[in-house]
Design an enzyme around this catalytic site. Structure first.
Site, mmCIF file in Angstrom:
data_model
loop_
_atom_site.group_PDB
_atom_site.id
_atom_site.type_symbol
_atom_site.label_atom_id
_atom_site.label_comp_id
_atom_site.label_asym_id
_atom_site.label_seq_id
_atom_site.Cartn_x
_atom_site.Cartn_y
_atom_site.Cartn_z
ATOM 1 N N CYS A 349 38.087 35.885 39.598
ATOM 2 C CA CYS A 349 38.314 34.529 40.086
ATOM 3 C C CYS A 349 39.382 34.404 41.171
ATOM 4 O O CYS A 349 39.141 33.741 42.193
ATOM 5 C CB CYS A 349 38.573 33.570 38.924
ATOM 6 S SG CYS A 349 39.517 34.229 37.555
ATOM 7 N N ARG A 378 40.282 46.360 32.301
ATOM 8 C CA ARG A 378 41.217 45.730 31.374
ATOM 9 C C ARG A 378 41.753 46.790 30.421
ATOM 10 O O ARG A 378 40.983 47.586 29.870
ATOM 11 C CB ARG A 378 40.552 44.585 30.602
ATOM 12 C CG ARG A 378 40.149 43.445 31.523
ATOM 13 C CD ARG A 378 39.545 42.275 30.794
ATOM 14 N NE ARG A 378 39.067 41.267 31.748
ATOM 15 C CZ ARG A 378 38.380 40.181 31.431
ATOM 16 N NH1 ARG A 378 38.098 39.951 30.153
ATOM 17 N NH2 ARG A 378 37.983 39.339 32.360
ATOM 18 N N GLN A 396 30.529 42.207 35.380
ATOM 19 C CA GLN A 396 29.948 40.959 34.914
ATOM 20 C C GLN A 396 29.017 40.385 35.973
ATOM 21 O O GLN A 396 29.180 40.674 37.161
ATOM 22 C CB GLN A 396 31.045 39.925 34.633
ATOM 23 C CG GLN A 396 31.981 40.254 33.497
ATOM 24 C CD GLN A 396 33.069 39.203 33.343
ATOM 25 O OE1 GLN A 396 33.650 38.755 34.321
ATOM 26 N NE2 GLN A 396 33.326 38.794 32.119
ATOM 27 N N ASP A 398 29.184 37.635 37.488
ATOM 28 C CA ASP A 398 30.286 36.680 37.538
ATOM 29 C C ASP A 398 30.113 35.703 38.698
ATOM 30 O O ASP A 398 29.828 36.123 39.824
ATOM 31 C CB ASP A 398 31.589 37.465 37.706
ATOM 32 C CG ASP A 398 32.805 36.701 37.248
ATOM 33 O OD1 ASP A 398 32.640 35.627 36.662
ATOM 34 O OD2 ASP A 398 33.925 37.197 37.487
ATOM 35 N N HIS A 400 31.755 31.937 40.518
ATOM 36 C CA HIS A 400 32.737 30.858 40.606
ATOM 37 C C HIS A 400 32.172 29.804 41.534
ATOM 38 O O HIS A 400 31.762 30.108 42.660
ATOM 39 C CB HIS A 400 34.087 31.400 41.079
ATOM 40 C CG HIS A 400 34.660 32.368 40.102
ATOM 41 N ND1 HIS A 400 34.439 33.726 40.197
ATOM 42 C CD2 HIS A 400 35.385 32.177 38.965
ATOM 43 C CE1 HIS A 400 35.011 34.330 39.172
ATOM 44 N NE2 HIS A 400 35.589 33.423 38.410
ATOM 45 N N LYS A 482 36.238 25.360 27.792
ATOM 46 C CA LYS A 482 35.042 26.151 28.086
ATOM 47 C C LYS A 482 33.926 25.846 27.096
ATOM 48 O O LYS A 482 34.156 25.293 26.017
ATOM 49 C CB LYS A 482 35.367 27.638 28.058
ATOM 50 C CG LYS A 482 35.894 28.147 26.721
ATOM 51 C CD LYS A 482 36.178 29.644 26.757
ATOM 52 C CE LYS A 482 36.716 30.139 25.419
ATOM 53 N NZ LYS A 482 36.839 31.615 25.359
ATOM 54 N N HIS A 528 33.941 28.582 36.246
ATOM 55 C CA HIS A 528 33.762 30.019 36.051
ATOM 56 C C HIS A 528 32.552 30.174 35.131
ATOM 57 O O HIS A 528 32.498 29.534 34.077
ATOM 58 C CB HIS A 528 34.964 30.649 35.357
ATOM 59 C CG HIS A 528 36.292 30.348 35.974
ATOM 60 N ND1 HIS A 528 37.120 31.326 36.470
ATOM 61 C CD2 HIS A 528 36.960 29.173 36.152
ATOM 62 C CE1 HIS A 528 38.239 30.782 36.923
ATOM 63 N NE2 HIS A 528 38.165 29.476 36.734
#
Length: 653
Positions: A349, A378, A396, A398, A400, A482, A528
């Site tokens: 992000c 991570r 991911q 992913d 945004h 979320k 997100h």
């Protein structure tokens, strides 16, 4: 003070009863002996309590019977207590620590120098079930912290003493103990009426576990078990566990040539040829879907200066989960922590916010949807790593999305529609949870007014979708509320996968703006979202969901050509070449094995189609397909099989 209290039942009816009456006695007299017999625990004003608790004020009462999953959860905690008492009787000197119920069972951690072996588990299990039959009541007792400390110090239970002191340090004035027979445990409860109500216990395994999950602490022995109210339910559960073992992606993945791990890269999967194909098929399908729905694919660096993470708010609360990198130009005299001014990115992000800022944005540009599959890192604890479900390197699907507040509801609906397409393709049902702000101000950014706005906007979008959802208070991201999606696989297991997070904080921290229709600057909001979640975790779920027998569109190898003898090799190779040229993933088995062995090998490899070629097929320039699982199709022309593949094996999105 009135001698009567008013009890409100779930149907809204009210009854009066003498103050001090136990819940169980009230149920027997005021509701009926049948319900009293089935009752296990109760809830007073929504708080779970023992049936022996007395009614001291006007309350709402809900009786939890053995038909309710909540009762089984309590029974499993009861079983943990009984098992612990048995362990200490059979193995004197063993100390107890904690023993909670968990999904589908319970565990208890023990401190003892000698590990438990399989024969110990059998011995403990037998003695536990015998102790259950003794039908001893669970008795609750409130004591002072001083009395609790003295009790457990006298018993030599140093771990219990530590727990008690921690609870007291948080402000507890009284503590609760639970006894059955002559055994006592510090516990918040509730518990069932007696051990005899637990049912039947099965011990499953033993593993090492650090005290309080910290590798710096002592290693304990964790005994896992489960309990059911009757043996029939237990037997069904054990059959399910056997099926789970067969489907374990950690075994199927290497066996099917999907992935492997190596000690030189802990928590980072090696994608083998078949696994890479599977990965790429999923990625290509998602790329096709998002491209058709207004997303723009981007890629950003993997390494960033810590200033980015300070600006995003991650450097403080999330630093311990990041892989830090030493600046090669830093002063070597500085402490190592100060020299680590870079980090591999743990999420995408902040880098997408930088892209947004690289151009002047208009309201006409919004919603602006960025999509990426960049690698993320991570620093997960080594003890938590497990197959593909918890890794250190992952990707991911992913996205945004930058948009105006007025567009939130429409965009959430669009995302849910995409999720329906994707999860529908795999036959995965999903449920929704709405997660709100973390309770502690230190665990979130933004003031309460900002959180009120974000939660209100996301809940309004959720209600517009028209699907049922449950509230998960306090589990929001540190930057916003979320919606979490939980899928149910073919074995009825639930997995948390995708998420939609609404972020009002990032536009403020990164000074993101757009020019509105009024020619003035405004703040966008950010969504997100991920649909697969991480590819690694999603592939683990799919591997177990399908038991490795992926549908034809997803299978790494869609067909394998099997010749009855080498006399038909020429046509076999021609079939393979024609199918590959048409874009299908096909192998050729030209080994010297007998046909039966070739078919068996194709079955073990879980290939959707085995194409058998004998004299009849070679003469007719055709194939004899056999589906995985044993269904023989009639011999058909190669063109007919190509049509079949086109109908059954094209990506569904």
């Amino acid at each position: 003070m009135s001698e009567l209290v008013k009890v409100t039942l779930p149907d809204g009816s009210q009854k009066e009863v003498a103050r001090g009456t136990t819940v169980l006695d009230f149920v027997k007299v005021s509701i009926g002996a049948g319900l009293a017999k089935a009752a296990y625990v109760a809830k007073l004003d929504g708080v779970a309590v023992d049936l022996s608790r007395t009614l001291e004020r006007d309350v709402k009462l809900e009786v939890i019977t053995t038909r309710n999953p909540e009762a089984l959860e309590v029974a499993r905690h009861d079983a943990a207590h009984v098992m612990a008492s048995v362990v200490q009787r059979l193995y004197p000197g063993t100390q107890v620590t904690i023993g909670p119920s968990i999904e589908d069972g319970f565990y208890y951690d023990f401190a003892r120098p000698t590990p438990f072996g399989p024969e110990d588990l059998e011995k403990i299990e037998k003695a536990t079930n015998e102790a259950i039959k003794a039908d001893q009541p669970f008795v609750r007792e409130e004591v002072t912290p001083e009395a609790a400390v003295a009790l457990f110090e006298g018993l030599g239970e140093k771990y219990k003493v530590e727990l008690v002191k921690d609870i007291v340090a948080k402000g507890a004035k009284t503590l609760t103990l639970y006894r059955h027979g002559d055994w006592v445990d510090f516990c918040l409860g509730p518990h069932g009426p007696s051990t005899g109500r637990i049912g039947v216990v099965k011990l499953l395994s033993v593993a090492g576990a650090y005290w309080r999950g910290d590798s710096r602490n002592a290693m304990l022995q964790r005994v896992y078990g489960t309990a059911f109210f009757d043996k029939k339910a237990l037997d069904a559960h054990l059959l399910k566990l056997e099926e789970v073992k067969k489907r374990d992606h950690r075994k199927l993945g290497p066996a099917l040539g999907l992935f492997a791990f190596h000690e030189y890269a802990p928590g980072s999967p090696f994608w083998l040829p078949h696994g890479t194909t599977l990965y790429n098929v999923l990625e290509a399908a998602m790329r096709h879907l998002v491209n058709a729905n207004g997303y723009q694919e981007v890629k950003t660096p993997l390494l960033f200066n810590k200033r980015l993470w300070e600006q995003s708010g991650h450097w403080g609360p999330y630093k311990k989960n990041m892989f830090l990198v030493v600046d090669s130009e830093s002063d070597e005299a500085l402490p190592l922590d100060e020299r680590c001014s870079f980090s591999l990115k743990p999420m995408n992000c902040p880098s997408h916010h930088l892209i947004y800022r690289m151009a002047r944005r208009s309201y006409r540009d919004l919603p602006l949807r960025y999509y990426t599959t960049d690698a993320l890192h991570r620093n997960e604890a080594s003890g938590s790593l497990g197959g593909l479900t918890r890794v250190r390197q992952f990707e991911q699907d992913d996205s945004h999305i930058y948009l105006m507040e007025s567009q939130i509801a429409d965009e959430v609906q669009r995302i849910v529609d995409l999720m329906k397409i994707v999860y529908g393709a795999f036959g995965l049902q999903f449920a929704l949870q709405f997660s709100t702000r973390p309770p502690l101000q230190a665990d979130r950014i933004g003031d309460d007014a900002l959180w009120d706005k974000a939660e209100g906007a996301l809940q309004a979008a959720l209600e517009r979708i028209g699907m049922p959802w449950t509230l998960n208070p306090g589990d929001g991201a540190f930057y916003g509320p979320k919606i979490d999606f939980t899928v149910t696989d073919s074995l009825g297991r639930q997995w948390q996968t995708c998420t939609i997070q609404l972020d009002y904080a990032a536009p403020e921290r990164f000074d993101l703006t757009f020019v509105g229709a009024d020619n003035a600057e405004h703040r966008p909001v950010v969504i997100h979202r991920a649909i697969y979640g991480s590819f690694e975790r999603f592939i683990a779920i799919l591997t177990e969901h399908y038991a490795g027998a992926f549908p034809a569109w997803l299978a790494p190898v869609q067909a394998r050509v099997l010749m009855v003898s080498e006399r038909f090799d020429a046509w076999g190779r021609a079939v393979r070449d024609r199918l590959v040229a048409a874009g299908w993933r096909v192998e050729l088995d030209d080994s010297s094995d007998k046909l039966g062995a070739k078919i068996r090998n194709a079955e073990l490899a879980k290939i959707p189609y085995a194409l058998i070629i004998g004299e009849k097929e070679a003469e007719a320039q055709g194939v004899a397909p056999r589906r995985h699982g044993g269904q023989d199709l009639k011999s058909m022309s190669l063109e007919a099989f190509l049509d079949l593949l086109d109908a059954e094996a094209r990506p569904p999105y």
